[in-house]
Design an enzyme around this catalytic site. Sequence first.
Site, PDB file in Angstrom:
ATOM      1  N   CYS A 156      49.801   3.980  80.364  1.00 50.07           N
ATOM      2  CA  CYS A 156      49.569   3.419  78.973  1.00 50.07           C
ATOM      3  C   CYS A 156      48.426   2.953  78.601  1.00 50.07           C
ATOM      4  CB  CYS A 156      50.711   2.337  78.537  1.00 50.07           C
ATOM      5  SG  CYS A 156      50.725   0.951  79.728  1.00 50.07           S
ATOM      6  N   GLU A 199      57.248  -2.508  74.831  1.00 50.05           N
ATOM      7  CA  GLU A 199      55.688  -2.127  75.208  1.00 50.05           C
ATOM      8  C   GLU A 199      55.745  -0.435  75.194  1.00 50.05           C
ATOM      9  OE1 GLU A 199      53.227  -4.190  74.902  1.00 50.05           O
ATOM     10  OE2 GLU A 199      54.614  -5.651  74.447  1.00 50.05           O
TER      11      GLU A 199
HETATM   12  P1  NAD Z   1      60.351   7.094  77.501  1.00 52.35           P
HETATM   13  O1  NAD Z   1      60.285   6.466  76.646  1.00 52.35           O
HETATM   14  O2  NAD Z   1      60.654   8.763  77.680  1.00 52.35           O
HETATM   15  O3  NAD Z   1      61.520   6.462  78.809  1.00 52.35           O
HETATM   16  C1  NAD Z   1      61.503   5.115  79.123  1.00 52.35           C
HETATM   17  C2  NAD Z   1      62.751   4.725  79.380  1.00 52.35           C
HETATM   18  O4  NAD Z   1      63.825   4.823  78.339  1.00 52.35           O
HETATM   19  C3  NAD Z   1      63.542   5.564  80.460  1.00 52.35           C
HETATM   20  O5  NAD Z   1      64.278   4.666  81.375  1.00 52.35           O
HETATM   21  C4  NAD Z   1      64.366   6.514  79.929  1.00 52.35           C
HETATM   22  O6  NAD Z   1      65.469   6.689  80.465  1.00 52.35           O
HETATM   23  C5  NAD Z   1      65.003   5.663  78.559  1.00 52.35           C
HETATM   24  N1  NAD Z   1      65.619   6.195  77.467  1.00 52.35           N
HETATM   25  C6  NAD Z   1      65.086   7.319  76.778  1.00 52.35           C
HETATM   26  N2  NAD Z   1      66.125   7.446  75.797  1.00 52.35           N
HETATM   27  C7  NAD Z   1      66.603   6.455  75.579  1.00 52.35           C
HETATM   28  C8  NAD Z   1      67.467   5.956  74.499  1.00 52.35           C
HETATM   29  N3  NAD Z   1      67.746   6.584  73.464  1.00 52.35           N
HETATM   30  N4  NAD Z   1      68.014   4.646  74.553  1.00 52.35           N
HETATM   31  C9  NAD Z   1      67.603   3.769  75.625  1.00 52.35           C
HETATM   32  N5  NAD Z   1      66.785   4.215  76.518  1.00 52.35           N
HETATM   33  C10 NAD Z   1      66.388   5.314  76.587  1.00 52.35           C
HETATM   34  O7  NAD Z   1      58.886   6.875  78.395  1.00 52.35           O
HETATM   35  P2  NAD Z   1      58.531   7.238  79.996  1.00 52.35           P
HETATM   36  O8  NAD Z   1      58.078   8.786  79.692  1.00 52.35           O
HETATM   37  O9  NAD Z   1      59.575   6.722  80.934  1.00 52.35           O
HETATM   38  O10 NAD Z   1      57.135   6.481  79.997  1.00 52.35           O
HETATM   39  C11 NAD Z   1      56.095   6.700  79.369  1.00 52.35           C
HETATM   40  C12 NAD Z   1      55.650   6.142  78.232  1.00 52.35           C
HETATM   41  O11 NAD Z   1      55.706   4.693  78.484  1.00 52.35           O
HETATM   42  C13 NAD Z   1      54.191   6.530  77.608  1.00 52.35           C
HETATM   43  O12 NAD Z   1      54.463   6.634  76.307  1.00 52.35           O
HETATM   44  C14 NAD Z   1      53.545   5.151  78.202  1.00 52.35           C
HETATM   45  O13 NAD Z   1      52.407   4.812  77.399  1.00 52.35           O
HETATM   46  C15 NAD Z   1      54.519   3.948  77.830  1.00 52.35           C
HETATM   47  N6  NAD Z   1      54.281   2.915  78.788  1.00 52.35           N
HETATM   48  C16 NAD Z   1      53.874   1.735  77.972  1.00 52.35           C
HETATM   49  C17 NAD Z   1      53.624   0.590  78.987  1.00 52.35           C
HETATM   50  C18 NAD Z   1      52.977  -0.710  77.941  1.00 52.35           C
HETATM   51  O14 NAD Z   1      53.049  -1.676  78.641  1.00 52.35           O
HETATM   52  N7  NAD Z   1      52.658  -0.626  76.913  1.00 52.35           N
HETATM   53  C19 NAD Z   1      53.555   0.637  80.183  1.00 52.35           C
HETATM   54  C20 NAD Z   1      54.089   1.764  80.977  1.00 52.35           C
HETATM   55  C21 NAD Z   1      54.370   2.946  80.130  1.00 52.35           C
END
Ligand code: NAD
Length: 516
Positions: free
Chosen positions: A321, A287
């Site tokens: 999001c 997501e």
């Molecule tokens: P992010 O993608 O920076 O990080 C998400 C998670 O991924 C964190 O735990 C991070 O440590 C991990 N991560 C980072 N690099 C990685 C890699 N290479 N491999 C595996 N894991 C890795 O996102 P964020 O800043 O934590 O969250 C904000 C984003 O999430 C926004 O784009 C928002 O729209 C989205 N979001 C979507 C939903 C949904 O249901 N669609 C809900 C909440 C947030």
Amino acid sequence: MIRPFKSEPLVDFSKRENIEKMQVALAKVDKEKGQSYPAVIGGRQYMTEEKIKSVNPSNKNEAICYAASSTYEIADKAFEAAWSAFKSWKVKSYRERAYLLLKTAAIIRREKFYFSSLLVEEVGKTYGEADAETAECIDFLEYYARQAINLEKKGMEVSYTEDEINDTEYIPLGVGIAIAPWNFSLAIFAGMTAAGIVCGNTMIMKPASTAVMVGAKLFDAFQRAGVPDGVVNFLPGKGGSLGNYIVSHPKARFINFTGSREVGLHINKLAAEVKEGQKWIKRVSMELGGKNAIIVDKNCDYDNAARTIVASAFGYQGQKCSACSRAIIVKDVYETITDLVLKYASEITVGAARTPGIGMGPVIDLNAYNKISSYIAIGKDEGNLILGDMPEESEGYFIKPVIFRDVDRNAKIAKEEIFGPVLALIKADSFEDALDIANDTDYGLTGSAFSNDRENLEKARKEFHVGNLYLNRKCTGALVGIQPFGGFNLSGTDSKAGGADYLLLFTQAKSMTEKL
Ligand code: NAD
């Protein structure tokens, strides 16, 4: 018998007694600040010399906590422990596993002010936003427990002949990884993990580094509820390096990711590659982000539309999001709606999230602060700034509401996810034109349309291409079991968290025939 599912009620913060309960809980969180949280694998703790630091976004000089920066060796142990626990966990009944989710929900409900206070301090949610997330966390646990019990009953097929029995069983996949974002570090993380374990999988929980204490306390709640060692494993660490390692790991059976598009697509690519010793195609649910729009038709309740745009755009500082980042307004009412949006957004107060009654807290960290600031600078070239400006240096990562009017549909600030309190107002020639602009994005998460015209509402139902469509209401705040949540296009795999089919993503169906 378990009572039917019902949404957890929200706390009424207009009552003095609830503000006081929150302040008692905040004082408890204050006392715990600065502690260190280890990785916990198969019930054993692993601390590392190098640590992750989580900071209070309302006060950047204050450390909320430290946590292990898990190494690849610790990650390997997590896979070993999870596969070992899988042997006995997978054969438990759905009911037995479901009861552990209900127990976890009961623990969090009893301590809801504490969990909400953690969200206030670690991720900068206001009291109301924090409470809504804690309620959502409880809802996910309660809802998936009931869905799991239903899943056990599913699957009796008809017999082809009299001397034959056919049935289908939904069996677990194996070891999964839940990778959580910081913005719903309690609710979404709980939902992603609970859905996996209730189906008989075992899980590795990788929290977001800026919300690692919330993750540690959630993990602790699962443990206190009696979820066996190794069934859930807590693996904090650096997103980039540790994240790459675990999603590429040959022992990972499935990945349940919520986060940004950039990271999600990267994970999808890594997970697609079959590693030596890997016997399956990894299942990936993700997501991702959004560029959500609220459309305003010429015939609607203008005041309600404007208040709703403001609530959807600036609630939790626009860091949802589902947040509205584009208001697409039909030209006949553009000036009226713009004035009302400006009026209501100007009334929002900004300050430390722990201040009772504050409208907006800080954005999550320096990266977010810089990224949002750079979009404000871009917006100055792309539209007319009517509210807010570049943020000023202060004790926290505070950014006041920013609104640009007369933004072109192709502008960067109309196309890219900013994930902060920045709203673009776009003029449309007609309702059809507004729909066309709304759909002109790579994303497809949430959207809303305000209209009193039945035909236009029907048009929106058919043509507004989003996973969660709302009519005459806000585009945020989906409820578990009521508005299953997930997006189209580059917003994700449309897994519909909190929906009746969600658990199937973490099972495989085994069809069996016995000749009598
Ligand atoms: P992010 O993608 O920076 O990080 C998400 C998670 O991924 C964190 O735990 C991070 O440590 C991990 N991560 C980072 N690099 C990685 C890699 N290479 N491999 C595996 N894991 C890795 O996102 P964020 O800043 O934590 O969250 C904000 C984003 O999430 C926004 O784009 C928002 O729209 C989205 N979001 C979507 C939903 C949904 O249901 N669609 C809900 C909440 C947030």
